[in-house]
Design an enzyme around this catalytic site. Sequence first.
Site, mmCIF file in Angstrom:
data_model
loop_
_atom_site.group_PDB
_atom_site.id
_atom_site.type_symbol
_atom_site.label_atom_id
_atom_site.label_comp_id
_atom_site.label_asym_id
_atom_site.label_seq_id
_atom_site.Cartn_x
_atom_site.Cartn_y
_atom_site.Cartn_z
ATOM 1 N N TYR A 104 -3.804 -0.160 10.422
ATOM 2 C CA TYR A 104 -3.435 -0.985 8.635
ATOM 3 C C TYR A 104 -2.270 -0.404 8.119
ATOM 4 C CZ TYR A 104 -4.935 -1.314 3.849
ATOM 5 O OH TYR A 104 -5.121 -1.009 2.052
ATOM 6 N N SER A 123 0.961 -1.319 0.029
ATOM 7 C CA SER A 123 0.139 -0.094 0.008
ATOM 8 C C SER A 123 0.865 1.124 -0.280
ATOM 9 C CB SER A 123 -0.865 -0.058 1.064
ATOM 10 O OG SER A 123 -1.466 1.361 1.493
#
Length: 255
Positions: A160, A147
């Site tokens: 996250y 990410s």
Amino acid sequence: MNEVPLFSVENKSVFITGASRGIGKALAIGFAKAGAKVICASSKAGGTAQTLAEIESFGGQAFAVHADLANTEEVETMLGAILAEHKTIDVLINNGGTISRFPAAEYPLHEFKKVIDVNVNSAFLISQILGKKMIEQGHGKIINIASMLSYSGGLTVPAYTASKHAIAGLTKALANEWAKLNVQVNAIAPGYFATDNTQALRDNPERNQSIKNRIPAGKWGEAEQLVGAAIFLASPSSQYVNGHILAVDGGWLAS
């Protein structure tokens, strides 16, 4: 002598987690269109029914499995069934994941643990079990979905962010051990893509516009735009690519 085309994944067995929607679904369909046999995993039985229906509509090959990625026993059972059914696993794509949004000072510990279990612990367990199979068969490709939050901190998503930093580190650690065994381990770091995980950001007019303003391409990515990068990392073209995190971000990191 007939050489395998550099970007071919034809007849390869590709296992993709989180294949029910978003990036995982797009990758499953993309690989099936490229001639791969795709094993689609979701968290619940029937979760990938739509993905399989789309693949079967153009004559592709797809199979469904399921497991709650936070449940070690379910994951192990799912992998046992896959290995019993399929002679080889050529490509693993660790895409399955979850996200929870809370300010850090109020972040529930059980939510933090769940995100780490789903996003990191399952990726390691699946890589370990299928990685052993790849080592035995003498070849394999593992692609982890990282990410932009593998590089930065984000807002209200500490679990996250921690998980995606961990995925970047895990990618490098596995590559260090397995490159010499002809198992290439790499990652793709998507930029800001229009998926369920980013719906909250896209629904916030100010955040939505500020993100688009920062992206040199000027718009959110579409999940289908990740297929080419994944096929590259799954194909013979990436045979000497190890421990790399490939950003597909519309230029975000350059801005």
